[in-house]
Design a protein around this motif. Sequence first.
Motif, short mmCIF file in Angstrom:
data_model
loop_
_atom_site.label_atom_id
_atom_site.label_comp_id
_atom_site.label_asym_id
_atom_site.label_seq_id
_atom_site.Cartn_x
_atom_site.Cartn_y
_atom_site.Cartn_z
N TYR A 119 43.75 44.33 54.33
CA TYR A 119 43.31 45.55 55.02
C TYR A 119 41.88 45.95 54.68
CZ TYR A 119 48.29 45.70 55.83
OH TYR A 119 49.58 45.37 56.18
N ASN A 120 41.20 45.13 53.87
CA ASN A 120 39.83 45.39 53.48
C ASN A 120 39.63 46.79 52.90
OD1 ASN A 120 37.19 44.46 53.09
ND2 ASN A 120 36.49 45.39 55.00
N LYS A 121 40.62 47.20 52.10
CA LYS A 121 40.56 48.50 51.42
C LYS A 121 40.60 48.26 49.91
CE LYS A 121 43.18 51.05 54.93
NZ LYS A 121 44.41 51.81 55.17
N SER A 122 40.10 49.23 49.18
CA SER A 122 40.20 49.09 47.73
C SER A 122 41.67 49.12 47.33
CB SER A 122 39.41 50.18 47.01
OG SER A 122 39.96 51.44 47.29
N GLU A 123 41.97 48.41 46.28
CA GLU A 123 43.34 48.32 45.78
C GLU A 123 43.62 49.55 44.91
OE1 GLU A 123 47.07 46.82 45.38
OE2 GLU A 123 45.51 46.18 46.75
N PRO A 124 44.57 50.39 45.30
CA PRO A 124 44.83 51.59 44.50
C PRO A 124 45.48 51.28 43.15
CG PRO A 124 46.44 51.42 46.27
CD PRO A 124 45.43 50.32 46.48
N TYR A 125 46.05 50.09 43.04
CA TYR A 125 46.78 49.74 41.82
C TYR A 125 45.94 48.90 40.88
CZ TYR A 125 50.42 51.03 45.08
OH TYR A 125 51.16 51.70 46.01
N GLY A 126 46.03 49.23 39.61
CA GLY A 126 45.44 48.39 38.58
C GLY A 126 46.49 47.42 38.09
N TRP A 127 46.03 46.33 37.49
CA TRP A 127 46.92 45.35 36.88
C TRP A 127 46.55 45.26 35.41
CZ3 TRP A 127 46.73 40.31 40.29
CH2 TRP A 127 47.04 40.62 41.61
N GLN A 128 47.56 45.30 34.57
CA GLN A 128 47.33 45.25 33.13
C GLN A 128 48.28 44.26 32.49
OE1 GLN A 128 48.50 48.75 30.90
NE2 GLN A 128 46.82 48.44 29.45
N ALA A 129 47.75 43.49 31.54
CA ALA A 129 48.59 42.57 30.75
C ALA A 129 49.29 43.39 29.66
CB ALA A 129 47.74 41.48 30.12
N LEU A 130 50.61 43.35 29.63
CA LEU A 130 51.37 44.05 28.59
C LEU A 130 51.65 43.15 27.39
CD1 LEU A 130 53.89 46.15 30.69
CD2 LEU A 130 51.66 46.81 29.77
N GLU A 131 51.38 41.88 27.56
CA GLU A 131 51.49 40.88 26.50
C GLU A 131 50.33 39.92 26.67
OE1 GLU A 131 56.37 40.48 26.53
OE2 GLU A 131 55.18 38.93 27.51
N ASP A 132 50.08 39.10 25.66
CA ASP A 132 49.15 38.00 25.87
C ASP A 132 49.70 37.20 27.04
OD1 ASP A 132 47.73 38.92 23.69
OD2 ASP A 132 48.44 37.37 22.33
N SER A 133 48.88 36.97 28.04
CA SER A 133 49.37 36.39 29.29
C SER A 133 48.47 35.26 29.78
CB SER A 133 49.43 37.46 30.38
OG SER A 133 50.31 38.50 30.01
N VAL A 134 49.11 34.32 30.48
CA VAL A 134 48.39 33.23 31.13
C VAL A 134 48.78 33.27 32.60
CG1 VAL A 134 48.07 30.73 31.30
CG2 VAL A 134 48.39 31.80 29.05
N ILE A 135 47.77 33.37 33.45
CA ILE A 135 48.03 33.36 34.89
C ILE A 135 47.25 32.22 35.53
CG2 ILE A 135 48.49 35.84 34.98
CD1 ILE A 135 45.77 36.20 36.32
N ARG A 136 47.73 31.79 36.68
CA ARG A 136 47.00 30.84 37.51
C ARG A 136 46.57 31.63 38.73
NH1 ARG A 136 48.16 25.40 36.56
NH2 ARG A 136 46.37 25.09 37.93
N ALA A 137 45.26 31.60 39.00
CA ALA A 137 44.71 32.46 40.05
C ALA A 137 43.86 31.66 41.02
CB ALA A 137 43.88 33.58 39.43
N ILE A 138 43.87 32.14 42.26
CA ILE A 138 43.04 31.57 43.30
C ILE A 138 42.63 32.72 44.22
CG2 ILE A 138 45.03 31.04 44.77
CD1 ILE A 138 43.50 28.54 45.75
N ARG A 139 41.42 32.67 44.72
CA ARG A 139 41.00 33.68 45.70
C ARG A 139 41.70 33.39 47.02
NH1 ARG A 139 34.90 34.81 46.06
NH2 ARG A 139 35.61 34.13 48.05
N TYR A 140 42.11 34.43 47.70
CA TYR A 140 42.83 34.24 48.95
C TYR A 140 41.99 33.44 49.96
CZ TYR A 140 45.51 34.95 53.15
OH TYR A 140 46.23 34.71 54.29
N GLU A 141 40.67 33.63 49.93
CA GLU A 141 39.79 32.90 50.83
C GLU A 141 39.88 31.39 50.62
OE1 GLU A 141 38.65 35.36 48.72
OE2 GLU A 141 38.56 36.97 50.19
N GLU A 142 40.20 30.97 49.41
CA GLU A 142 40.38 29.55 49.11
C GLU A 142 41.81 29.10 49.40
OE1 GLU A 142 39.08 28.79 45.06
OE2 GLU A 142 37.57 30.36 45.28
N LEU A 143 42.76 30.00 49.25
CA LEU A 143 44.17 29.67 49.47
C LEU A 143 44.50 29.52 50.95
CD1 LEU A 143 47.06 29.29 48.40
CD2 LEU A 143 47.29 31.79 48.46
N ALA A 144 43.95 30.38 51.80
CA ALA A 144 44.30 30.38 53.23
C ALA A 144 44.13 29.01 53.89
CB ALA A 144 43.50 31.46 53.96
#
Length: 186
Positions: A84-109
């Motif tokens: 929707y090209n809007k700012s994300e109202p939600y923040g994301w926080q790690a509650l533990e030491d965390s490992v994520i795998r991430a990709i930008r949607y522009e690369e995923l599409a």
Amino acid sequence: MELLNYITSKVTLTPEECIAIDQAFKTESYSKGDLIIKPDSFSSKVCFIEKGLLRTFYYKDGKDITQFFFDEGSFTAPLNSIFYNKSEPYGWQALEDSVIRAIRYEELAPMLLKMPALQQMFFYASIDVLNVFVIKLESLQFQTAEQRYNTMVEMYPRILLRAPLGQIASYLGITQQTLSVIRAKR
């Protein structure tokens, strides 16, 4: 759970597709308490949690409110920014030491267009996330505080060991005192 193990448990991929996916999703590590996305910012990051626990949260009247928890084997994405090209109202926080795998949607599409099996897996993952939203909405509308607590424990069996009680209470839409009373009954 590792990204490729998760994906291949849902759909069949060629070895070449597995390599392409593994190379496209970058590994990111976060320490407990780190902000991955700040509230009211833009991000196109699609994330898979391999290790750890994340929460999404927002601020209302100066209070920090937990919206959801995402643990190992979960995908999450800032839908407002991506679609929707809007700012994300939600923040994301790690509650533990965390490992994520991430990709930008522009690369995923483009990958989704090239790999129908990957597109199918994301459809399944979207249904899983939608189901979590539906369960929470139904619990807030139709369940007592104690029933909401039981539903949460069923969905996140180890959550009481992994998340602060204040964040759990805000997720449930109750006070920390009410949470203590419910827990004392068990």
